[in-house]
Design a protein around this motif. Structure first.
Motif, mmCIF file in Angstrom:
data_model
loop_
_atom_site.group_PDB
_atom_site.id
_atom_site.type_symbol
_atom_site.label_atom_id
_atom_site.label_comp_id
_atom_site.label_asym_id
_atom_site.label_seq_id
_atom_site.Cartn_x
_atom_site.Cartn_y
_atom_site.Cartn_z
ATOM 1 N N ALA A 111 0.845 -1.204 0.000
ATOM 2 C CA ALA A 111 0.000 0.000 0.000
ATOM 3 C C ALA A 111 0.876 1.247 0.000
ATOM 4 N N VAL A 112 1.740 1.354 -1.003
ATOM 5 C CA VAL A 112 2.629 2.513 -1.164
ATOM 6 C C VAL A 112 2.677 2.885 -2.641
ATOM 7 N N THR A 113 3.012 4.147 -2.907
ATOM 8 C CA THR A 113 3.182 4.560 -4.298
ATOM 9 C C THR A 113 4.539 4.104 -4.806
ATOM 10 N N LEU A 114 4.622 3.913 -6.117
ATOM 11 C CA LEU A 114 5.886 3.546 -6.745
ATOM 12 C C LEU A 114 6.720 4.802 -6.983
ATOM 13 N N THR A 115 8.030 4.657 -6.837
ATOM 14 C CA THR A 115 8.967 5.766 -7.051
ATOM 15 C C THR A 115 9.544 5.675 -8.457
ATOM 16 N N TYR A 116 9.605 6.806 -9.136
ATOM 17 C CA TYR A 116 10.144 6.824 -10.505
ATOM 18 C C TYR A 116 11.667 6.926 -10.459
ATOM 19 N N HIS A 117 12.328 5.978 -11.141
ATOM 20 C CA HIS A 117 13.780 5.978 -11.285
ATOM 21 C C HIS A 117 14.105 6.251 -12.752
ATOM 22 N N ARG A 133 14.507 3.853 -16.059
ATOM 23 C CA ARG A 133 13.218 3.983 -16.755
ATOM 24 C C ARG A 133 12.182 3.018 -16.178
ATOM 25 N N ARG A 134 11.999 3.096 -14.861
ATOM 26 C CA ARG A 134 11.030 2.193 -14.238
ATOM 27 C C ARG A 134 10.448 2.827 -12.983
ATOM 28 N N MET A 135 9.258 2.359 -12.624
ATOM 29 C CA MET A 135 8.627 2.691 -11.360
ATOM 30 C C MET A 135 8.958 1.553 -10.396
ATOM 31 N N LEU A 136 9.469 1.896 -9.214
ATOM 32 C CA LEU A 136 10.002 0.873 -8.313
ATOM 33 C C LEU A 136 9.408 1.016 -6.922
#
Length: 806
Positions: free
Chosen positions: A526-532, A536-539
């Motif tokens: 239950a967390v948002t993904l972080t953009y790297h 080039r990915r959401m992690l």
């Protein structure tokens, strides 16, 4: 320790069950097994390496399985560490087997695999296929191979293409069954490149010609040599060395390559404050009494030199020492100084080593070859002999707390171990934890102070920038204030170096749809993904789930997906844009994932191969780089809003520590702290470098709210893949405790701040008790209740003295 011909042994296995398991001993092991030995034993379909905690002749009253193999003739763990393991298991409410697994880093010495056999159904199918013609179908090939004997997965993998997929299919159909295998690895079968060979005595027996040539070469060239390199000079050296080593004619051991890059530092004379501190520590060591010292010194005050001198005092008494550092990032810098001062008497223990490297260092320590051990949290379990001193650097650091079972605090375990050994403990920090500083007030610890920097160097000048006013003045939402840009420019022109702290990983904190407000969340947590940006990915930073950045909103299909928030990666990119000629490097968990990357980056920065170092909190502690004259903090507010009573303390410690990286050489330092909360006491007192005022303010809050150090704390959590089941378990725990008694405060049950993690729903209760023994009794009765209710062993988590409530 009892010795004799015993029929049974009680073994503590690395499983989440709070009990020992009784095994019968075969005749060949009855006179060899002792308490503390490692033994291989069957457990269900598996074979596990456990520790013998008792040998006896008492029949358990039920049928027992037989132990399989003794893993080493001598006990792997001595009585003092067995006692420490029992204390940890009791205090932290952890299974003894999991504690012992954490204490002994020898799992790499057990070779594991699978053996497959045919079931009755599979045997019928195989017989039918044998009647027919030859076939190259992999299913038929495997069935035919298994017709007469059990075979390993490795063997089948060599004989059949895509064997893993076929074996999984056959298991699902019920045609084959698998059994786990385990056996002690033969250390002499390791690759030649990982072995060192050394001559130790002449051989009288008749030898083969290659063996004679090898021994002649080693005798002419004394010392240890890499076996692969010797094999290039002496034909057949690898095979000959293994044969000679088995007969005891030469030494063959694993090569441990520890190369630490660090500047050679001259030993400087101690100033009066350092001498006074050392005098008290030396007196405690010479008296051979347990005593805990808190060395509180401002950043750059020379705490490390006091550590080194105290270790010399312990060695002069013939006693060993442990030096604990909170993170691997600090180990290279500390270790280079220790190797310089103590040479080959130093051993290193940390998780960046391979399993064989850790095992080699552990065995050297146990054999008494290393009297100075440097390590991270688990180094507190090093099997040092005749312990005289334990040093805990940056004792306040959260990294000393293990976040998985057993959830021990390395600092507190060090104190318990030292008390049992009659040794001294030296806790060092510029920003001690409130618990440690309060123990000084109670008379449990002796306070030693280093109030000034060495060589009369001034403390850095700290300037706070109110980013709210910055926005009003510029009408721009900028990452860097004008003042910080101005200071970086002047430092680069003067050929000085800069450190920029931003304690958040990634490029953007999250992605959100501007049309409907939907955020891109992890499918497991239950967390948002972080953009790297680089990858080039959401992690997800909790479970490592990753996906491609969305081009459209997954909910409404809008193209207006916006990336919000700033991470260290974005700070690095903006610095490149603002200062295109500057050499910039970033150090966070994303850039130092490879082995030895910490050392490479820090060595390059120290050698001035880079002008600016950007990073998260790992750049804030312990690094001594004289040419750094400016430290910038992009946002001092990260962490202040966390749902945790320690949020202010952590913010103060981080800001004070990172400010201390500036001006450690001959040039004075400047610190620029950007914040939107300039009046918060944690930010204000960190800017003043005033620990005393912060302590007095924070301890008042803790006393009023009955938080540690004025109460014993435990976080109880239940977790399950089924939300309904997690809710039911949390309700049962609430009923188990009932109304809060007078000496206990129960908060919850309630959803955890991160309500779903790694596909499991989580609910928690926070317990505050005036009496620690009373809290311990309640927690153990809760574990017994969970066992009576037949909960899954991993569904209940008990965290005693938690440092994080997420």
């Amino acid at each position: 320790m009892p010795e004799g011909n015993f029929q049974y042994c009680d073994v503590s296995l690395p499983v989440p069950l709070d009990r020992v398991f009784t095994y019968s001993l075969p005749e060949t092991l009855r006179h060899r097994v002792k308490r503390g030995c490692r033994i291989l034993a069957p457990f269900g379909q598996r074979k596990l390496a456990g520790v013998v905690v008792r040998v006896h002749d008492e029949h358990p009253g039920i049928e027992t399985r037989q132990a399989l193999q003794l893993l080493g003739e001598d006990p792997a763990i001595e009585e003092d560490l067995l006692g420490l393991a029992s204390w940890i298991a009791n205090y932290y409410c952890a299974p003894l087997g999991e504690v012992l697994r954490a204490m002994i880093p020898l799992s790499s010495e057990v070779r594991r695999g699978k053996v497959y056999t045919l079931t009755d159904a599979g045997r019928d199918v195989a017989r039918q296929q044998l009647i027919g013609e030859e076939s190259e179908d992999p299913v038929i090939v495997i069935l035919r191979l298994l017709e007469h004997r059990a075979l390993s997965a490795n063997y089948l993998g060599k004989k059949v293409k895509d064997a893993d997929r076929v074996l999984r299919s056959l298991r699902r159909k019920g045609f084959i069954e698998a059994e786990d295998t385990a056996a002690q690895k033969d250390p002499l079968r390791a690759p030649a490149a990982s072995l060192m060979v050394e001559f130790h005595s002449r051989v009288e027996e008749k030898l083969r010609k290659p063996e004679r040539e090898l021994l002649s070469f080693l005798e002419l060239h004394p010392g240890a040599h890499n076996l692969a390199e010797v094999d290039q000079v002496v034909k057949g050296a690898s095979q000959s060395a293994r044969a000679l080593a088995r007969r005891g004619h030469l030494t063959l051991r694993h090569a441990t390559t520890i190369h630490y890059q660090g500047e050679v530092r001259e030993r400087h004379a101690l100033n009066p404050h350092q001498q006074e501190a050392l005098q008290q520590i030396r007196a405690g060591i010479e008296a051979r009494r347990f005593q805990t010292f808190l060395l509180q010194g401002v950043t750059g005050s020379g705490k490390t030199e006091v550590y080194l001198s105290a270790i010399e005092a312990a060695l002069a008494q013939g006693r060993s020492t442990l030096m604990l550092v909170p993170e691997i990032a600090l180990t290279p810098a500390v270790s280079s100084q220790f190797f310089q001062r103590f040479g080959d008497r130093v051993a290193i223990l940390h998780s960046a080593f391979s399993g064989s490297e850790r095992a080699e260092q552990w065995r050297a320590i146990r054999a008494g070859k290393a009297m100075v051990v440097v390590g991270t949290r688990s180094g507190v379990f090093a099997p040092v002999q005749n312990l005289g001193l334990i040093v805990v650097d940056e004792e306040h650091d959260q990294s000393y707390k293990q976040e998985e079972t057993p959830r021990y605090n390395g600092r507190d375990v060090a104190i318990v171990r030292a008390r049992a050994a009659g040794a001294c403990v030296l806790l060092g920090s510029a920003t001690p934890s409130l618990e440690s500083r309060y123990n000084v007030h109670r008379g449990k610890y002796t306070l030693l102070e280093l109030p000034v920097r060495i060589a009369g160097r001034p403390m850095p000048v700290v300037e706070t920038i109110d980013m709210r006013q910055e926005f009003l003045d510029t009408r721009k939402q900028a990452t860097f204030s004008r003042r910080l840009i101005e200071e970086i420019t002047s430092r680069l022109e003067a050929r000085e170096q800069v450190m920029i702290l931003h304690n958040r990983r990634g490029f953007s904190s999250f992605a959100a749809c501007r049309s409907c407000g939907e955020r891109v969340e992890c499918r497991n947590c239950a967390v948002t993904l972080t953009y790297h940006h680089r990858d080039r990915r959401m992690l997800c930073h909790y479970c490592n789930y990753a996906e491609r950045p969305p081009k459209r909103c997954p909910k409404c299909g809008s193209e207006h997906v916006h990336f919000l928030g700033t991470g260290a990666e974005k700070v690095e990119e903006e610095l490149h844009l603002a200062f295109p000629r500057a050499r910039i490097v970033r150090m966070d968990r994303d850039t130092v994932s490879g082995k030895r990357k910490f050392e490479t980056i820090l060595h390059g920065f120290r050698a001035h191969e880079y002008d600016i170092l950007v990073g998260t909190q790992m750049i804030a502690k312990g690094h001594d780089i004289p040419n750094v004259t400016l430290v910038g903090v992009v946002s001092a507010d990260i962490g202040l809003g966390m749902p945790d009573f320690r949020a202010a303390e952590r913010t103060f410690q981080l800001l004070t520590q990172v400010a201390g990286r500036a001006g450690r050489g001959h040039l004075p330092g400047v610190v620029i702290v950007q914040t939107i909360n300039p009046d918060h006491y944690a930010v204000r007192f960190a800017a003043l470098q005033d620990y005393r005022q912060f302590y007095e303010k924070e301890i008042q809050f803790r006393r009023m709210m009955r938080y540690p150090p004025f109460a014993a704390l435990a976080n109880v959590m239940v977790r399950s893949r089924s939300q309904q089941q997690a809710l039911e378990m949390s309700a049962e725990i609430g009923n188990f405790f009932g109304p809060s008694p007078r000496d206990l405060k129960i908060l919850g049950p309630a959803e955890a701040p991160i309500s779903r993690l790694k596909e499991e729903f989580r609910y928690q209760l926070l317990l505050k008790a005036a009496n620690r023994n009373r809290l311990n009794e309640l927690l153990h009765s809760l574990r017994a209740f969970a066992e009576q209710r037949h909960w899954a062993p991993t569904s209940l988590i008990i965290d005693v003295d938690p440092l994080s409530l997420l």
